[in-house]
Design a protein around this motif. Structure first.
Motif, PDB file in Angstrom:
ATOM      1  N   PRO A 192     -20.241  11.916  68.086  1.00  0.00           N
ATOM      2  CA  PRO A 192     -21.632  12.362  67.989  1.00  0.00           C
ATOM      3  C   PRO A 192     -22.535  11.219  67.532  1.00  0.00           C
ATOM      4  O   PRO A 192     -22.181  10.456  66.627  1.00  0.00           O
ATOM      5  N   PHE A 193     -23.682  11.100  68.182  1.00  0.00           N
ATOM      6  CA  PHE A 193     -24.695  10.145  67.758  1.00  0.00           C
ATOM      7  C   PHE A 193     -25.927  10.943  67.385  1.00  0.00           C
ATOM      8  O   PHE A 193     -26.648  11.449  68.243  1.00  0.00           O
ATOM      9  N   LEU A 194     -26.139  11.107  66.067  1.00  0.00           N
ATOM     10  CA  LEU A 194     -27.263  11.885  65.572  1.00  0.00           C
ATOM     11  C   LEU A 194     -28.514  11.019  65.641  1.00  0.00           C
ATOM     12  O   LEU A 194     -28.598   9.983  64.967  1.00  0.00           O
ATOM     13  N   THR A 195     -29.462  11.456  66.460  1.00  0.00           N
ATOM     14  CA  THR A 195     -30.662  10.666  66.672  1.00  0.00           C
ATOM     15  C   THR A 195     -31.893  11.549  66.529  1.00  0.00           C
ATOM     16  O   THR A 195     -31.807  12.778  66.564  1.00  0.00           O
ATOM     17  N   GLY A 196     -33.037  10.909  66.373  1.00  0.00           N
ATOM     18  CA  GLY A 196     -34.281  11.637  66.190  1.00  0.00           C
ATOM     19  C   GLY A 196     -35.282  10.769  65.458  1.00  0.00           C
ATOM     20  O   GLY A 196     -34.973   9.646  65.050  1.00  0.00           O
ATOM     21  N   PRO A 197     -36.503  11.260  65.263  1.00  0.00           N
ATOM     22  CA  PRO A 197     -37.523  10.454  64.590  1.00  0.00           C
ATOM     23  C   PRO A 197     -37.200  10.246  63.119  1.00  0.00           C
ATOM     24  O   PRO A 197     -36.348  10.926  62.539  1.00  0.00           O
ATOM     25  N   GLN A 198     -37.879   9.281  62.534  1.00  0.00           N
ATOM     26  CA  GLN A 198     -37.708   9.031  61.108  1.00  0.00           C
ATOM     27  C   GLN A 198     -38.060  10.290  60.316  1.00  0.00           C
ATOM     28  O   GLN A 198     -39.047  10.959  60.580  1.00  0.00           O
ATOM     29  N   GLY A 199     -37.196  10.624  59.346  1.00  0.00           N
ATOM     30  CA  GLY A 199     -37.433  11.805  58.525  1.00  0.00           C
ATOM     31  C   GLY A 199     -36.882  13.087  59.107  1.00  0.00           C
ATOM     32  O   GLY A 199     -37.175  14.182  58.600  1.00  0.00           O
ATOM     33  N   ALA A 200     -36.065  12.992  60.167  1.00  0.00           N
ATOM     34  CA  ALA A 200     -35.506  14.197  60.785  1.00  0.00           C
ATOM     35  C   ALA A 200     -34.255  14.696  60.071  1.00  0.00           C
ATOM     36  O   ALA A 200     -33.713  15.733  60.444  1.00  0.00           O
ATOM     37  N   LEU A 285     -15.245  10.005  65.357  1.00  0.00           N
ATOM     38  CA  LEU A 285     -16.236   9.029  64.921  1.00  0.00           C
ATOM     39  C   LEU A 285     -17.607   9.677  64.989  1.00  0.00           C
ATOM     40  O   LEU A 285     -17.921  10.400  65.942  1.00  0.00           O
ATOM     41  N   LEU A 286     -18.438   9.449  63.970  1.00  0.00           N
ATOM     42  CA  LEU A 286     -19.800   9.993  63.928  1.00  0.00           C
ATOM     43  C   LEU A 286     -20.763   8.866  63.580  1.00  0.00           C
ATOM     44  O   LEU A 286     -20.461   8.034  62.718  1.00  0.00           O
ATOM     45  N   MET A 287     -21.928   8.843  64.254  1.00  0.00           N
ATOM     46  CA  MET A 287     -22.918   7.800  64.006  1.00  0.00           C
ATOM     47  C   MET A 287     -24.304   8.410  63.888  1.00  0.00           C
ATOM     48  O   MET A 287     -24.579   9.462  64.475  1.00  0.00           O
ATOM     49  N   THR A 288     -25.158   7.761  63.120  1.00  0.00           N
ATOM     50  CA  THR A 288     -26.553   8.165  63.028  1.00  0.00           C
ATOM     51  C   THR A 288     -27.439   6.955  63.279  1.00  0.00           C
ATOM     52  O   THR A 288     -27.026   5.812  63.048  1.00  0.00           O
ATOM     53  N   GLY A 289     -28.657   7.187  63.738  1.00  0.00           N
ATOM     54  CA  GLY A 289     -29.605   6.102  63.969  1.00  0.00           C
ATOM     55  C   GLY A 289     -30.741   6.563  64.862  1.00  0.00           C
ATOM     56  O   GLY A 289     -30.617   7.561  65.585  1.00  0.00           O
ATOM     57  N   ILE A 290     -31.838   5.844  64.801  1.00  0.00           N
ATOM     58  CA  ILE A 290     -32.968   6.168  65.667  1.00  0.00           C
ATOM     59  C   ILE A 290     -32.715   5.671  67.082  1.00  0.00           C
ATOM     60  O   ILE A 290     -32.964   6.370  68.066  1.00  0.00           O
ATOM     61  N   ASP A 291     -32.174   4.450  67.196  1.00  0.00           N
ATOM     62  CA  ASP A 291     -31.901   3.870  68.511  1.00  0.00           C
ATOM     63  C   ASP A 291     -30.940   2.708  68.317  1.00  0.00           C
ATOM     64  O   ASP A 291     -31.095   1.917  67.387  1.00  0.00           O
ATOM     65  N   VAL A 292     -29.938   2.592  69.185  1.00  0.00           N
ATOM     66  CA  VAL A 292     -28.993   1.478  69.100  1.00  0.00           C
ATOM     67  C   VAL A 292     -29.195   0.473  70.226  1.00  0.00           C
ATOM     68  O   VAL A 292     -28.361  -0.393  70.452  1.00  0.00           O
ATOM     69  N   GLY A 293     -30.307   0.600  70.933  1.00  0.00           N
ATOM     70  CA  GLY A 293     -30.569  -0.347  72.014  1.00  0.00           C
ATOM     71  C   GLY A 293     -29.784   0.002  73.267  1.00  0.00           C
ATOM     72  O   GLY A 293     -29.537   1.172  73.574  1.00  0.00           O
ATOM     73  N   VAL A 294     -29.374  -1.023  73.986  1.00  0.00           N
ATOM     74  CA  VAL A 294     -28.655  -0.838  75.247  1.00  0.00           C
ATOM     75  C   VAL A 294     -27.257  -0.291  74.972  1.00  0.00           C
ATOM     76  O   VAL A 294     -26.526  -0.815  74.128  1.00  0.00           O
ATOM     77  N   ILE A 295     -26.887   0.775  75.660  1.00  0.00           N
ATOM     78  CA  ILE A 295     -25.564   1.394  75.521  1.00  0.00           C
ATOM     79  C   ILE A 295     -24.717   0.988  76.705  1.00  0.00           C
ATOM     80  O   ILE A 295     -25.114   1.154  77.864  1.00  0.00           O
ATOM     81  N   ARG A 296     -23.531   0.462  76.435  1.00  0.00           N
ATOM     82  CA  ARG A 296     -22.634   0.083  77.515  1.00  0.00           C
ATOM     83  C   ARG A 296     -22.043   1.336  78.176  1.00  0.00           C
ATOM     84  O   ARG A 296     -21.818   2.352  77.498  1.00  0.00           O
ATOM     85  N   PRO A 297     -21.776   1.278  79.492  1.00  0.00           N
ATOM     86  CA  PRO A 297     -21.340   2.480  80.214  1.00  0.00           C
ATOM     87  C   PRO A 297     -20.063   3.099  79.666  1.00  0.00           C
ATOM     88  O   PRO A 297     -19.942   4.329  79.613  1.00  0.00           O
ATOM     89  N   ASP A 298     -19.081   2.266  79.269  1.00  0.00           N
ATOM     90  CA  ASP A 298     -17.823   2.838  78.793  1.00  0.00           C
ATOM     91  C   ASP A 298     -18.005   3.585  77.477  1.00  0.00           C
ATOM     92  O   ASP A 298     -17.343   4.594  77.236  1.00  0.00           O
ATOM     93  N   LEU A 299     -18.915   3.117  76.613  1.00  0.00           N
ATOM     94  CA  LEU A 299     -19.186   3.847  75.378  1.00  0.00           C
ATOM     95  C   LEU A 299     -20.002   5.105  75.647  1.00  0.00           C
ATOM     96  O   LEU A 299     -19.798   6.137  74.995  1.00  0.00           O
TER      97      LEU A 299
END
Length: 491
Positions: A192-200, A285-299
């Motif tokens: 899971p990649f938890l994403t959203g605006p700041q303060g979410a 695996l769990l990750m959080t962030g607003i944006d990680v930039g370019v995502i590679r296809p295999d990930l």
């Protein structure tokens, strides 16, 4: 008593140890000590700061009236015990989740008394597992879970979702599916990649999801600077939660792919010239962030985007975590109830998705509850494909070229010819400069297309490789409308 009549200290320690502990080895040659009639196992060479086998051996000898022993005597005794254990059959140790007899699975509650949850076809129970069925490996990351509450009528799941700020019901269904997947020792689950605006509340939601499985000691952590430290942290726990990611290097992206689907690393053992140590791992695996930039296809194929929104009404940290701590036994009980129900549900296995085990779990969840998690999972992968394409100019150029082809037609060229064709298409008549990372040779182009192959296939552009008697070629086919994914093309 003369000096000759005294029993050597190492013999006293060895006899006591063999009387009170069971020793065995794992496939990588590590020797573990397990208290007889108890499921907890500890490596005998671990010095540790709390709960190491050396410490429990020292305390046991002292309580039995044998007194205190020197470090030399303990080392000599453990050397002999380790040598004897190498004759024993190979066994496995598990962290947090383990397979059991008759198709059951176990969840370690992290308690000193060894009580664990046994999940089976007709329900779940809290009991101490047979030490021959389950051997729990404890580390400093193994937090204690509360005793789950039975017959919750699903109230725990509702409470958990009310404490988080997930964007919609589809996202919440994926959260539930992922938590159920974390209780399986067999099948990998997407990250899971938890994403959203700041303060979410991304970090707060990440902590809540992690602590359901890892206990209140489980928490988010900063991503390590290198792959070696990341793997060390992953191997010591079950759920690895990384907070506030803003960029993923190619090496870190590849490491995360391995964590999700499983791999092993081999490196030189410390203080040796020829020995190696092996670390095998497959972890949620769990990750959080607003944006990680370019995502590679295999990930991208291994991610599970979960979007959160800013809450309209803010609550204090004290109020929020007090309510969560009080609800955690009910949340865990509801999750276990739903897990039993989902595993009993019958559903077809979707064979078109990379994470087929998780897709099957979503289908079972839908059959049991009607939440629509499989459709939500497909939609999330579709969004990730868009992210990959938006971050890759080569993918955009290939799709642009494919729009000029008739549906159902194919085109063959060598990798060098394809590079020249796509370069000319990108540069256009004004000959705009090529971006950094644009393929410089046909071989580089071929390698890049292999990574993009699943992403392009999801947009109806099929890539294949072959060779004639004289040369190798790359074949690009624009699928017919009936074969394309049900979505609006980008170009």
């Amino acid at each position: 008593m003369s000096e000759d009549d005294k029993t050597p200290a190492r013999q006293v320690i060895t006899e006591y140890a063999q009387a009170h502990f069971r020793y065995f080895r794992t496939a990588d040659g590590t020797v573990y000590a397990q208290q007889k009639d108890a499921p907890i196992a500890r490596p005998i060479r671990s010095q540790g700061t709390t709960g190491s086998h050396r410490q429990e051996l020292m305390v046991g000898l002292f309580d039995a009236g044998h007194g205190a022993f020197s470090g030399t005597a303990l080392k000599e005794a453990l050397d002999m015990i380790e040598a004897l254990a190498m004759r024993e059959p190979v066994e496995r140790v598990h962290i947090r989740v383990a397979p059991g007899f008759d198709g059951a699975t176990w969840l370690d509650l992290g308690r000193n008394d060894g009580q664990s949850v046994r999940i089976h076809a007709s329900g779940w129970d809290v009991t101490v597992p047979d030490p021959h069925e389950v051997r729990w490996r404890r580390t400093q990351l193994t937090g204690e879970l509360p005793l789950p509450v039975k017959d919750t009528q699903g109230k725990g799941i509702d409470t958990l979702l009310s404490l988080c700020n997930f964007a919609d019901a589809a996202t919440e269904s994926l959260v539930v599916a992922w938590l159920i997947g974390c209780l399986s020792p067999w099948a990998p689950v997407p990250a899971p990649f938890l994403t959203g605006p700041q303060g979410a509340g991304k970090s707060t939601a990440g902590r809540m999801l992690t602590r359901i499985i890892e206990g209140m000691a489980g928490d988010l952590r900063r991503a390590p600077k290198d792959e070696e430290n990341l793997i060390a942290a992953v191997a010591a726990g079950w759920v690895t939660a990384l907070d506030n990611l803003s960029y993923l290097t190619p090496d870190m992206s590849d490491a995360m792919c391995c964590i999700v689907t499983g791999a092993e690393t081999v490196k030189r053992a410390l203080y040796t010239d020829g020995d190696v140590s092996i670390a095998r791992y497959r972890r949620p695996l769990l990750m959080t962030g607003i944006d990680v930039g370019v995502i590679r296809p295999d990930l991208a194929e291994r991610l599970l985007p979960l979007r959160l929104e800013r809450p309209r009404v803010r609550r204090t940290e004290t109020e929020l975590w007090t309510e969560y701590a009080e609800a955690l036994p009910v949340v865990l009980g509801s999750l276990l109830d739903l897990t039993v129900k989902v595993r009993a549900a019958q559903a077809e296995i979707p064979t078109d998705l990379r994470m087929a085990d998780f897709a099957h779990l979503c289908a079972q969840l839908d059959a049991a509850t009607g939440l629509g998690s499989l459709a939500a999972y497909r939609a999330s992968l579709d969004e990730l494909n868009d992210d990959v394409i938006e971050g890759d100019l080569l993918a955009q150029t290939v799709l642009q070229h494919a729009t000029g082809m008739e549906p159902g037609t194919e085109q063959r060229m060598t990798s060098t010819e394809w590079r020249d064709c796509l370069t000319h298409l990108y540069s256009g008549e004004d000959c705009r400069p090529l971006p950094k990372g644009w393929p410089t040779t046909g071989k580089v182009l071929s390698d890049r297309l292999k990574r993009l192959q699943p992403t392009l296939a999801a947009r109806g552009v099929l890539i294949d490789w072959g060779r004639t008697k004289t040369a190798r070629y790359i074949e690009l086919t624009r699928a017919k409308p009936a074969e394309e994914a049900p979505r609006t093309p980008l170009f």
